[in-house]
Design a protein around this motif. Structure first.
Motif, PDB file in Angstrom:
ATOM      1  N   UNK A 142      41.678  18.920  52.472  1.00 22.98           N
ATOM      2  CA  UNK A 142      41.661  18.158  51.392  1.00 22.98           C
ATOM      3  C   UNK A 142      42.683  16.882  50.602  1.00 22.98           C
ATOM      4  N   UNK A 143      42.817  16.223  52.326  1.00 20.14           N
ATOM      5  CA  UNK A 143      43.297  14.684  51.728  1.00 20.14           C
ATOM      6  C   UNK A 143      42.387  14.296  53.209  1.00 20.14           C
ATOM      7  N   UNK A 144      42.781  12.771  53.328  1.00 15.55           N
ATOM      8  CA  UNK A 144      42.585  12.170  54.203  1.00 15.55           C
ATOM      9  C   UNK A 144      43.744  11.207  54.358  1.00 15.55           C
ATOM     10  N   UNK A 145      43.965  10.970  55.151  1.00 20.46           N
ATOM     11  CA  UNK A 145      45.145   9.895  55.588  1.00 20.46           C
ATOM     12  C   UNK A 145      44.527   9.245  56.586  1.00 20.46           C
ATOM     13  N   UNK A 146      44.112   8.055  56.728  1.00 16.45           N
ATOM     14  CA  UNK A 146      43.724   7.090  57.135  1.00 16.45           C
ATOM     15  C   UNK A 146      43.718   5.829  57.310  1.00 16.45           C
ATOM     16  N   UNK A 147      45.446   6.035  57.377  1.00 18.30           N
ATOM     17  CA  UNK A 147      46.261   4.847  58.007  1.00 18.30           C
ATOM     18  C   UNK A 147      46.298   5.365  59.704  1.00 18.30           C
ATOM     19  N   UNK A 148      45.565   6.084  60.199  1.00 14.73           N
ATOM     20  CA  UNK A 148      45.455   6.718  61.115  1.00 14.73           C
ATOM     21  C   UNK A 148      44.361   5.241  61.868  1.00 14.73           C
ATOM     22  N   UNK A 149      43.059   5.376  61.032  1.00 12.69           N
ATOM     23  CA  UNK A 149      41.648   4.395  61.650  1.00 12.69           C
ATOM     24  C   UNK A 149      42.395   3.341  61.424  1.00 12.69           C
ATOM     25  N   UNK A 150      43.250   2.956  60.257  1.00 12.03           N
ATOM     26  CA  UNK A 150      43.841   1.407  60.364  1.00 12.03           C
ATOM     27  C   UNK A 150      44.226   1.007  60.920  1.00 12.03           C
TER      28      UNK A 150
END
Length: 278
Positions: free
Chosen positions: A47-55
């Protein structure tokens, strides 16, 4: 006369695809979740994406160096192994060498023992034997390429043997009658016909080197450390960064998918080339 249900194969392959791809999807789910969400009730639908891991992974210079090392080592090993395996198969299938069947069997015995038994001998070779002054193969990209050759070269020889044997020797004889040299026959006749098998060998050896962990974790320290070994740095006594580890794992799939997409049309042809004669 009864007709087969056309939906049965579709349902079967759909189920197999789901079982195969769901772990990858779940890995992606973990990679885009915040740390406190990982230990809550599992939610299959995002339902949501936390892209900080990829960043964090892509902006980390150490991890970028590890990825570059993996690309150099895997590509260098795949090219070297495929070239040497092709030359070996050409010599063993085209020339009347004494004991060539024993040579074929001996090469595959190098893959029978687990890699762990070679760790100490390889470590001593890289750190003590292959040393000239301050230069040594330990913790070097060249050293890891040569180490992987000892395991991937037997596989390449056995993979390429049916390909080279499936090429009629009459083509060689016709070229020799026209005045061609063995190197001309190898490059102008054998090589073009063996491209499907070479492509399969190249991709498989590349993937083996790209995914390998045990040897890289033991024989490298920093300069030649690969991306797969970088995962262990996020398992510490204070906790495990599951999100970042999942993001790294997802990123390791990207180069392999690119290589597969480039040579996919050769894979089936290469695996079946030379299987049927007559």
């Amino acid at each position: 006369m009864k007709t087969k249900n056309p939906w049965l194969p579709v349902l079967l392959w759909t189920l197999i695809s789901f079982v195969t791809l769901f772990p990858i999807y779940w890995l992606f789910v973990i990679s885009v979740k915040q740390p406190f969400d990982l230990f809550s009730t599992p939610d299959v639908i995002l339902r949501s994406f936390f892209w900080k891991n990829y960043q964090d992974v892509l902006t980390n210079p150490t991890l970028r160096g590890y990825m570059l090392n993996s690309l150099i080592i895997s590509s260098g090993n795949a090219l070297l192994v495929t070239t040497l395996g092709f030359l070996a198969c050409y010599a063993l299938t085209r020339f009347d060498l004494a004991g060539k069947e024993s040579i074929f069997f001996w090469t595959i015995t190098n893959r029978m023992a687990p890699p762990a038994v070679f760790l100490l001998p390889l470590f001593l070779l890289l750190t003590q034997v292959y040393r000239i002054g301050d230069f040594s193969l330990a913790d070097s990209k060249l050293g890891m390429i040569l180490v992987y050759c000892s395991f991937n070269l037997p596989f390449a020889i056995w993979t390429l043997r049916p390909t080279v044997e499936g090429i009629p020797k009459e083509l060689d004889e016709a070229a020799y009658m026209d005045g061609a040299s063995p190197w001309t026959v190898l490059y102008d006749i054998i090589f073009p016909l063996a491209r499907p098998g070479l492509a399969v060998t190249l991709i498989l050896t590349w993937v083996f080197a790209w995914n390998e962990y045990l040897l890289a974790a033991t024989l490298t320290n920093f300069h030649a450390r690969t991306l797969t070994t970088g995962l262990s740095e996020y398992v510490t006594t204070t906790g495990t960064a599951w999100g970042i580890m999942a993001a790294i794992s997802m990123l390791t799939l990207v180069p392999a998918l690119i290589v597969f997409s480039v040579v996919q049309r050769h894979i089936v042809a290469g695996l079946t080339f030379g299987a049927v004669k007559g």
